[in-house]
Design an enzyme around this catalytic site. Structure first.
Site, PDB file in Angstrom:
ATOM      1  N   ASN A  44      47.991  30.501  39.832  1.00 28.02           N
ATOM      2  CA  ASN A  44      48.496  31.805  40.226  1.00 28.02           C
ATOM      3  C   ASN A  44      48.728  32.629  38.962  1.00 28.02           C
ATOM      4  OD1 ASN A  44      50.001  34.000  41.131  1.00 28.02           O
ATOM      5  ND2 ASN A  44      50.828  32.818  42.840  1.00 28.02           N
ATOM      6  N   ASP A  45      47.775  33.520  38.687  1.00 26.58           N
ATOM      7  CA  ASP A  45      47.844  34.357  37.481  1.00 26.58           C
ATOM      8  C   ASP A  45      49.117  35.176  37.432  1.00 26.58           C
ATOM      9  OD1 ASP A  45      45.413  33.807  36.225  1.00 26.58           O
ATOM     10  OD2 ASP A  45      44.323  35.151  37.553  1.00 26.58           O
ATOM     11  N   CYS A  46      49.754  35.302  38.552  1.00 28.35           N
ATOM     12  CA  CYS A  46      50.875  36.233  38.659  1.00 28.35           C
ATOM     13  C   CYS A  46      52.235  35.542  38.639  1.00 28.35           C
ATOM     14  CB  CYS A  46      50.707  37.087  39.904  1.00 28.35           C
ATOM     15  SG  CYS A  46      49.158  37.992  39.868  1.00 28.35           S
TER      16      CYS A  46
END
Ligand code: GLC
Ligand code: GLC
Length: 829
Positions: free
Chosen positions: A493-495
């Protein structure tokens, strides 16, 4: 509501209105030359790199949205129309668009005149062929004019849409007969050119956009030349060069005429850039003349309908072969069309384009993602093992010798992209998974000995096996206080950015280094990712299996001990009672716990934890799956987290910047839905697995296309979640890891045909209502005709398995290796 239908016998999606809820596109091209084409013929072409070799111009986020493409205009006695409706948008009497495997056919009919245009990029050919068939279906003779139109991009798409002070003055063309050449910057540093031609004499042309449109106040919907029924024979000098052919046509009742247009690209060797002679009919403003030998040869290749038919046939055969490796026949047509046609087709597109060019990716942004491309391999390795092998070596060569990775690399240079940086905690594990998948598919253990450098030791002699080793130990060597993997800058999850603590607009959540972690190497040594822990325990056994196969028993035992320890640590510190935590943040607080106010449960760690059997002895797997059903399941799929974040949590990062229900903040991120589908199937709950599969598989969303918006034949990255106003609305179609993962979910977990190191596992987990199904699988040179019978109507459990009539123990069909066809019969019960 539907806007078309599937034609499975032709492997096409047939769209019956130009007014789809979003442009519904297709991809043409498979090697060097690519085109995007929408159902109204919008889109663009490029060679290899959508940024650096853009051939035609396209304006993203335009008004109207999909404006710009290769357009044919017809002026039939003052009625001006396009076969694909746009850009003039004259109501058509009939319209149809067929998106097929590497080709698109758009057909329009108005006042008894039919225009059918077939667009495709032939195999091993750097151009788009457009065959236009005009038929007078009326009872009177027809006299009308036909105009083509393509707008050139001045090669570098980024520069083209920003650097106007320069590029309004650089545009250059040449015209020879019916061929218009685009030669901007060719005189100096470029050695490539493009051309647009038609296989017939023309009655005029335009190469200057404003002259074609007649005024800078006109758009593509209103070209003066077309309205006047006559080209202006303009010759571009700077501004915006285009290529438009004008032709007057007369057709008797019932008569047809076929014209073949080619939009091509060619490169010349440095010493052969210029022609020595200037032909008498050449129109140019230059003192030099382009060497057009390659264009002549390309034009000759497809200048008759017979040659075009042959090119289409070759394309069809290519796709028949690619789709012949895994073929299924289940009681559900939608499953069949996803598995046999569209899901595999989409996987090939992700192989070619990664995340670069779609109607949501501008083609000037991202390169190849380390984690993305490794996961994509899972979806196409069976189709193109050789190209998958080459890709694996390219990816691994961007890795660092301590196991760390550049998060992205550039396809042209094959170098890690320093701007995006590294330290994404999950990256190395996907490499183990993809290499293992490649070996399981091919049996090519030799790849482990292949010489693969590290980015920080380009001359050193290193093997792929070393890359797997440093990948595995990169996790083991970077653990936090609970013995779980450090979360670093982000994981899958890049976020989720637990070290960022950003309060300044514009700071990148993935690359900004907060001063408070600078001394520690850029990220917190407290924040831990439970997702990476679960991914490690799921993927690690493949590494152990490889070591065992190589006879490295000690190393295998050592690695296995790390996996066992990680499982123990996860169960001790990261099981929340009913599901697994998501992380520990940099303050050491739990993320994704029932104790949290928002974001109590996250999807990502759960599937891999279940499939690693963490806490299975105490029922953690079923509790976890039930919690997902209870909190994340909704009408259109599984949301990523729940409840959605309603405020900015500085300690979590980008995830809490999204409005609830979109993207990583409780959107239905289809990619990780697949992990739960796999886990449900693994746990033997075939009904649930199938329920989740059918919520997001495009063919199943076709009926609600008005809500879903994006193409009903391919996956998108995200669907608006239950907290979103636009619940159920798809976005970011085509270039997503969902393609690969749902191919894995349906083909290997639900239908249960899964390559292993030592054979082909057959262990389905299906809806109990199914009587059975059949699969034809080509595997390591043999063909397996597999028939599964389900007389007792169970979901899972192989009662009996025979190969060519001989019963075998377990459910792994050994590799025959004799190049023959083998019959496999499986009885569930
Ligand atoms: C996008 C990225 C992928 C990432 C996902 C979740 O799909 O391409 O790499 O894992 O978003 O953030
Ligand atoms: C992923 C996410 C996207 C994010 C990007 C980088 O692709 O899906 O939301 O903007 O990573 O930050």
């Amino acid at each position: 509501m539907k806007f078309g239908h599937f034609d499975d016998s032709r492997k096409e999606y047939v769209i019956n209105t130009p007014k789809t809820p979003y442009p519904w596109i297709n991809y043409l091209g498979n090697q060097g030359f690519f085109s995007l084409i929408s159902n109204t013929a919008g889109g663009y072409s490029f060679y290899m790199d959508a940024r650096l070799r853009r051939i035609t111009r396209y304006r993203y986020n335009n008004v109207p949205l999909d404006m710009g493409g290769r357009y044919f205009y017809i002026n039939d006695n003052g009625t001006v129309w396009n076969p694909g409706w746009s850009p003039v948008k004259t109501e058509l009497d009939e319209y149809e668009c067929r998106h097929g495997m590497g080709y698109t056919i758009i057909e329009g009919k108005k006042n008894g005149l039919k225009a059918e245009v077939t667009f495709f990029v032939p195999q091993n050919y750097d151009g788009e062929v457009q065959q236009v068939v005009l038929t007078n279906e009326g009872s009177e003779a027809k006299e009308f004019s036909l105009f083509s139109m393509a707008e050139w991009c001045l090669w570098d798409a980024q520069d083209d849409c920003t650097n106007f002070q320069r590029n309004f003055s650089t545009g250059r063309v040449e015209i020879e007969g019916s061929t218009i050449y685009h030669v901007t910057e060719y005189r100096d540093r470029r050695n490539h050119y493009a051309f647009y031609t038609v296989n017939d004499e023309i009655d005029g042309y335009d190469t200057d956009r404003d002259a074609f449109l007649g005024s800078i106040y006109n758009g593509w919907d209103n070209p003066e030349t077309v309205k006047a029924g006559k080209a202006s024979d303009s010759f571009a000098d700077g501004w915006s060069p285009i290529a438009s052919h004008f032709k007057k046509i007369t057709l008797a009742p019932g008569e047809s005429k076929t014209l073949i247009y080619i939009l091509g690209y060619a490169e010349n060797p440095q010493d052969k850039k210029f022609a020595s002679e200037k032909p008498a009919n050449l129109l140019t403003r230059e003192a030099w003349v382009l060497n057009k030998e390659k264009a002549y040869a390309m034009i000759d290749k497809y200048n008759t309908p017979e040659k075009v038919a042959k090119g289409l046939e070759e394309l069809r055969t290519t796709w028949e072969n690619l789709l012949s490796i895994y073929k299924v026949d289940t009681p559900d047509d939608k499953v069949n069309r996803m598995v046999n046609i569209w899901n595999q087709y989409q996987c090939m597109v992700t192989f070619n384009l990664s995340r670069s060019a779609s109607y949501f990716e501008s083609g000037i942004g991202r390169g190849m993602g380390f984690r993305d491309s490794n996961q994509d391999i899972l979806g196409f390795v069976h189709q193109i093992p050789d190209r998958a092998r080459a890709r694996l070596i390219d990816i691994a060569s961007t890795q660092l010798s301590d196991g760390g990775c550049y998060h992205q690399y550039q396809p042209l240079t094959k170098k890690g992209n320093a701007d995006i940086g590294g330290d994404f905690s999950d990256d190395p594990l996907w490499m183990i998974m993809s290499v293992a998948a490649y070996i399981k598919e091919t049996g090519d253990w030799g790849i482990l000995d292949a010489n693969v450098p590290f980015d920080d030791d380009p001359e050193g002699k290193h093997t792929m096996l070393e890359h797997l080793n440093v990948s595995f130990y990169h996790i083991v060597n970077n653990l936090g206080p609970h013995g779980l993997p450090l979360a670093m800058r982000a994981d899958w999850n890049d976020c989720i950015n637990l070290s960022c603590f950003s309060d300044t607009p514009g700071e990148s959540f993935q690359t900004y280094t907060n001063p408070k972690f600078k001394a520690e190497g850029g990220y917190s040594k407290i924040a831990e990712s439970v997702f990476v822990a679960a991914l490690f325990t799921y993927t690690g056994p493949a590494y152990v299996g490889i070591l065992e196969h190589l006879g490295k028993a000690d190393e295998a035992a050592k690695a296995q001990a790390e996996i066992d320890k990680m499982k123990k640590n996860t169960m001790e510190s990261a099981f929340d009672g009913e599901w697994f935590l998501r992380a520990y943040d940099a303050n050491g607080e739990k993320m994704g716990s029932h104790e949290c106010e928002e974001g109590k449960i996250f999807i990502e760690p759960q599937g891999f934890a279940v499939m690693s059997e963490i806490g299975k002895d105490v029922g953690a797997d079923i509790k976890t799956l039930n919690s997902i059903d209870k909190y994340l399941n909704c009408e259109y799929g599984l949301v990523l987290n729940n409840p959605a974040f309603t405020k900015y949590y500085i300690q979590y990062g980008e995830i809490s910047t999204y409005p609830g229900g979109y993207k990583e903040n409780a959107g239905i991120f289809t990619h990780n839905n697949a992990w739960i589908i796999c886990a449900e199937a693994y746990a033997g709950r075939g009904e649930k697995a199938f329920e989740y599969y059918s919520k997001i598989a495009p063919a199943f969303t076709e009926e609600t296309s008005d809500i879903h918006k994006t193409e009903p034949y391919v996956y998108g990255q995200m669907i608006g979640g239950k907290d979103a106003k636009n619940f159920g609305q798809g976005k970011n179609s085509w270039l997503t890891g969902t393609a690969a993962w749902n191919m894995v979910a349906i083909s290997q977990y639900i239908l249960g045909i899964k390559p292993e190191f030592d054979g082909l596992r057959v262990d389905p987990s299906i809806p109990s209502a199914w009587d059975g199904f059949k699969v034809e699988r080509k595997f390591r040179g043999d063909v397996y005709e597999i028939e599964i019978k389900n007389p007792d109507h169970v979901c899972k459990g192989v009662k009996k398995l025979t190969v060519d009539g001989n019963e075998i123990d377990g459910c792994i069909v050994p590799v025959a290796g004799d190049g023959q066809t083998h019959k496999v019969e499986v009885v569930l019960g």
